[in-house]
Design an enzyme around this catalytic site. Sequence first.
Site, PDB file in Angstrom:
ATOM      1  N   HIS A 165       0.828  -1.207   0.000  1.00 25.21           N
ATOM      2  CA  HIS A 165       0.000   0.000   0.000  1.00 25.21           C
ATOM      3  C   HIS A 165       0.863   1.256   0.000  1.00 25.21           C
ATOM      4  CE1 HIS A 165       0.873  -0.748   4.255  1.00 25.21           C
ATOM      5  NE2 HIS A 165       0.783   0.560   4.407  1.00 25.21           N
ATOM      6  N   ASP A 214       0.908   4.910   1.860  1.00 27.43           N
ATOM      7  CA  ASP A 214       0.291   5.510   3.041  1.00 27.43           C
ATOM      8  C   ASP A 214      -0.548   6.747   2.700  1.00 27.43           C
ATOM      9  OD1 ASP A 214       1.260   3.531   4.621  1.00 27.43           O
ATOM     10  OD2 ASP A 214       2.873   4.707   5.530  1.00 27.43           O
ATOM     11  N   ARG A 221       5.251  -9.367  17.064  1.00 27.63           N
ATOM     12  CA  ARG A 221       5.963  -8.173  16.567  1.00 27.63           C
ATOM     13  C   ARG A 221       5.218  -6.933  17.039  1.00 27.63           C
ATOM     14  NH1 ARG A 221       5.420  -4.559  11.962  1.00 27.63           N
ATOM     15  NH2 ARG A 221       7.191  -4.602  10.504  1.00 27.63           N
TER      16      ARG A 221
HETATM   17  O1  LIG Z   1       4.635  -2.047  10.850  1.00 25.18           O
HETATM   18  C1  LIG Z   1       5.235  -1.794   9.796  1.00 25.18           C
HETATM   19  O2  LIG Z   1       6.391  -2.142   9.577  1.00 25.18           O
HETATM   20  C2  LIG Z   1       4.517  -1.036   8.693  1.00 25.18           C
HETATM   21  C3  LIG Z   1       3.127  -0.636   9.022  1.00 25.18           C
HETATM   22  C4  LIG Z   1       2.503   0.145   7.935  1.00 25.18           C
HETATM   23  O3  LIG Z   1       2.819   0.015   6.775  1.00 25.18           O
HETATM   24  C5  LIG Z   1       1.488   1.131   8.259  1.00 25.18           C
HETATM   25  O4  LIG Z   1       1.158   1.301   9.440  1.00 25.18           O
HETATM   26  O5  LIG Z   1       0.971   1.793   7.323  1.00 25.18           O
HETATM   27 FE   LIG Z   2       2.062   1.724   5.648  1.00 28.89          FE
END
Ligand SMILES: O=C(O)CCC(=O)C(=O)O
Ligand SMILES: [Fe+2]
Length: 315
Positions: A226, A228, A294
Amino acid sequence: MAPQRRGPPRTAESSGTAERRRPSSTKKDRELREAWRARLKSLGLGAALALALILIWSRLGADDGVAQVLARRGEVLEGRFIEVPCSEDYDGYRRFEGCTPRKCGRGVTDVVISREEAERIRRVAEKGFSLGGSDGGASILDLHSGALSVGKHFVNLYRFFGDKIQTIFSEEDFQLYRDVRRKVQLAITEAFGLRASALCLTKPTFFSRINSTEARTAHDEYWHAHVDKVTYGSFDYTSLLYLSDYQEDFGGGRFMFVEEGANKTVEPRAGRVSFFTSGSENLHRVEKVRWGTRYAITIAFTCNPDHGIEDPAFT
Ligand SMILES: O=C(O)CCC(=O)C(=O)O
Ligand SMILES: [Fe+2]
């Protein structure tokens, strides 16, 4: 006179016939041996090639094709910055001089947030998640709105607990978030050469907890690539602070910039800050977590003050 015998008496083996046969059988043996040697050699080469391919494949990650590591878990990076050409995404939005990306890229640093701070903020996350958690593999706790994954839905912690939220989170917890946010913001301002006061925190800002449980709803499907700026609208600069260690606390779960040719991976490490411009120059995804848990926190910034928010606080 009997003819004189010279040399040893002839035996069957040393007869002329046998003598003539030996060179031809040695040649056959040699040919056979050579054929075997060639076969073994090609088998050995094949095995070595297969082993090398397995090694490369396991190194690059089975489900992600070819990848290059931008930041390895074991490294302590003072600062690594890779510039990439900006996409045109920002043209569709109002421009804010000294803030809207003109220089785009990705940075990783392990010296802005200490591992001790990461551990403290992870404990805040654990406290929050102990009150709920998704039935699927991905839970979020949005510090600004109070949204927490519970089962297949979200519950608003601030509304649910009212004033009692202060028995769960302390003022120190919010102070810690503010300190972390300020340091990360400064790192972004410096890396991209922005006007310090131009950047505003934006929403959502949230903890994520991911494990290998199968997804139950679309909210659990964190692994899709995606952009952001498309997903969240207001984001201009995204940052991620990792709160656990790849291959120590969990397997899989690497962050990937998705690119033609080779993805670029960031291996999470507690205290590691990864930040990047939020447009499609930084298409990304998270690899599926295969084992363990994680933790990370997403902190993002906007150049548009209308989309800015205050630091999370008791509401
Ligand atoms: O947690 C991650 O490494 C990426 C999370 C992410 O892509 C997001 O929060 O938009
Ligand atoms: Fe992201």
